[in-house]
Write a protein that holds these residues in place. Structure first.
Motif, PDB file in Angstrom:
ATOM      1  N   LYS A  44       0.816  -1.372   0.027  1.00 37.05           N
ATOM      2  CA  LYS A  44      -0.101   0.018  -0.068  1.00 37.05           C
ATOM      3  C   LYS A  44       0.876   1.208   0.225  1.00 37.05           C
ATOM      4  CE  LYS A  44      -2.124  -1.279   3.682  1.00 37.05           C
ATOM      5  NZ  LYS A  44      -1.255  -2.447   4.059  1.00 37.05           N
ATOM      6  N   SER A  45       1.741   1.157   1.024  1.00 40.75           N
ATOM      7  CA  SER A  45       2.905   2.693   0.889  1.00 40.75           C
ATOM      8  C   SER A  45       3.524   2.694  -0.311  1.00 40.75           C
ATOM      9  CB  SER A  45       3.640   2.369   2.098  1.00 40.75           C
ATOM     10  OG  SER A  45       2.803   2.491   3.496  1.00 40.75           O
ATOM     11  N   THR A  46       4.042   1.379  -0.838  1.00 40.20           N
ATOM     12  CA  THR A  46       4.818   1.666  -2.221  1.00 40.20           C
ATOM     13  C   THR A  46       3.924   2.303  -3.255  1.00 40.20           C
ATOM     14  OG1 THR A  46       5.902  -0.310  -1.272  1.00 40.20           O
ATOM     15  CG2 THR A  46       5.919   0.160  -3.567  1.00 40.20           C
ATOM     16  N   PRO A  80       2.130  11.268   5.121  1.00 42.14           N
ATOM     17  CA  PRO A  80       2.723   9.985   5.056  1.00 42.14           C
ATOM     18  C   PRO A  80       2.514   9.085   6.398  1.00 42.14           C
ATOM     19  CG  PRO A  80       4.583  11.655   5.730  1.00 42.14           C
ATOM     20  CD  PRO A  80       3.035  12.307   5.544  1.00 42.14           C
ATOM     21  N   GLN A  81       2.893   7.845   6.259  1.00 47.89           N
ATOM     22  CA  GLN A  81       2.438   6.804   7.400  1.00 47.89           C
ATOM     23  C   GLN A  81       3.755   7.073   8.382  1.00 47.89           C
ATOM     24  OE1 GLN A  81       2.912   2.595   5.889  1.00 47.89           O
ATOM     25  NE2 GLN A  81       1.919   1.963   8.044  1.00 47.89           N
ATOM     26  N   TYR A  82       3.497   6.960   9.607  1.00 49.68           N
ATOM     27  CA  TYR A  82       4.253   6.988  10.923  1.00 49.68           C
ATOM     28  C   TYR A  82       5.035   8.199  10.682  1.00 49.68           C
ATOM     29  CZ  TYR A  82       4.123   2.095  10.536  1.00 49.68           C
ATOM     30  OH  TYR A  82       3.392   0.555  10.367  1.00 49.68           O
ATOM     31  N   LEU A 162      -3.510  10.047   2.057  1.00 50.43           N
ATOM     32  CA  LEU A 162      -3.073   9.662   3.506  1.00 50.43           C
ATOM     33  C   LEU A 162      -2.722   8.327   3.761  1.00 50.43           C
ATOM     34  CD1 LEU A 162      -6.023  11.446   3.182  1.00 50.43           C
ATOM     35  CD2 LEU A 162      -5.010  12.218   5.425  1.00 50.43           C
ATOM     36  N   ASP A 163      -1.655   7.929   4.351  1.00 47.91           N
ATOM     37  CA  ASP A 163      -1.134   6.739   4.591  1.00 47.91           C
ATOM     38  C   ASP A 163      -1.214   6.370   5.967  1.00 47.91           C
ATOM     39  OD1 ASP A 163      -0.067   3.977   4.470  1.00 47.91           O
ATOM     40  OD2 ASP A 163       1.947   4.875   3.429  1.00 47.91           O
ATOM     41  N   GLU A 164      -2.343   5.435   6.553  1.00 46.86           N
ATOM     42  CA  GLU A 164      -2.721   5.161   7.794  1.00 46.86           C
ATOM     43  C   GLU A 164      -2.692   6.257   8.807  1.00 46.86           C
ATOM     44  OE1 GLU A 164      -1.525   1.385   9.244  1.00 46.86           O
ATOM     45  OE2 GLU A 164      -1.021   0.564   7.188  1.00 46.86           O
ATOM     46  N   PRO A 165      -3.568   7.247   8.481  1.00 48.87           N
ATOM     47  CA  PRO A 165      -3.491   8.485   9.497  1.00 48.87           C
ATOM     48  C   PRO A 165      -4.189   8.306  10.796  1.00 48.87           C
ATOM     49  CG  PRO A 165      -5.344   8.798   7.727  1.00 48.87           C
ATOM     50  CD  PRO A 165      -4.645   7.415   7.563  1.00 48.87           C
TER      51      PRO A 165
HETATM   52 MG    MG Z   1       2.289   0.998   4.721  1.00 46.02          MG
END
Ligand code: MG
Ligand code: ADP
Length: 250
Positions: A44-46, A80-82, A162-165
């Motif tokens: 997903k993030s990729t 971004p995530q984290y 949004l990546d896992e906000p």
């Molecule tokens: Mg991810």
């Protein structure tokens, strides 16, 4: 109508390890609120980084508003995530949001009045305006995420990614963020990665499931069978406020 985001047969592998994405095709129409779900390591993030032009696919094609991701980068707000940061780094909420103007504004001589006005509007919309002088490190997890959404809005984007906000915030914070995204969706396309397929089903207009190769599209509501096929394991609904989440069956 041309999709605003279009991936055709996209494959990608990091230097080490198996391919992260194989033959992924996905079209997102302007105005959609798309939830991207799938197991950890599913790519997903990729995929988001490819849409943002931060990674280049090994093969396949990516178009954002008809342009290359690099050319379209300015149209996309990204959370971004984290988004980790040194907790004691002395940056205020307002300064963080102004960072979103980088790439949009000319920085010779610092931020201008227009930059500060856009940042102010973004903070008002995300309800962090009263916090603007606070050091970022003193905020709650949910407040930090809203500041990061404000930063993403400060480039006046057409697309918000949004990546896992809401990965590490409580249900109330999660609800606040998604209520906000719902409002923003009136004027921009939104793509959000989430683990919590039950929760996001109440908000998104479509769910796309990514597990390296498999990508299924599903208008909400999404059925248990689809989720089980995606995760490759039986799942059950667990109580989660008035929504539900999926958990692996023992
Ligand atoms: Mg991810
Ligand atoms: P997700 O966001 O769905 O959890 P990712 O896109 O982060 O998945 O990761 C997809 C795959 O690529 C995983 O197998 C992960 O280990 C691998 N991966 C992610 N980032 C890197 C990297 N910088 N270098 C090597 N492998 C990576």
């Amino acid at each position: 109508m041309k999709p605003i985001i279009e991936l055709t047969e996209v494959s990608f592998a990091y230097d080490i390890g198996p391919p992260a994405l194989e033959h992924v095709s996905l079209a997102v129409a302007e105005g959609e609120f798309l939830g991207l779900v799938g197991p950890n390591g599913g790519g997903k993030s990729t995929l988001l980084k490819i849409v943002l032009g931060l990674l280049n696919p090994a093969s396949g094609e990516v178009r954002v508003a008809g342009e290359t991701p690099q050319a379209a980068r300015i149209m996309i707000g990204y959370v971004p995530q984290y988004a980790r940061f040194a907790r004691d780094f002395p940056i205020s909420v307002e300064e963080t949001v102004l960072l979103g103007r980088l790439g949009t504004t000319r920085l010779l001589g610092g931020y201008g009045m227009a930059d500060r006005e856009v940042a102010r509007r973004a903070m008002a919309e995300t309800e962090v305006l009263e916090l603007r002088r606070r050091p970022l490190g003193t905020l709650s997890g949910g407040q930090v995420q809203r500041v990061l959404v404000a930063r993403a809005l400060a480039c006046d984007p057409r697309i918000l990614i949004l990546d896992e906000p809401t990965a590490n915030i409580d249900l109330r914070g999660e609800t606040e963020i998604f209520d906000l995204l719902k409002l923003l969706n009136r004027r921009m396309t939104i793509v959000v990665v989430s683990h919590d397929i039950g929760f996001i089903s109440r908000y998104v207009t479509r769910v796309a499931c990514l597990n390296r190769t498999l990508l299924c599209h599903q208008p909400v509501p999404i059925g248990l069978e689809v989720i089980e096929r995606l995760y490759g394991m039986p799942v059950q609904r667990i109580p989660h406020g008035d929504a539900c989440a999926m958990e692996r069956k023992p």
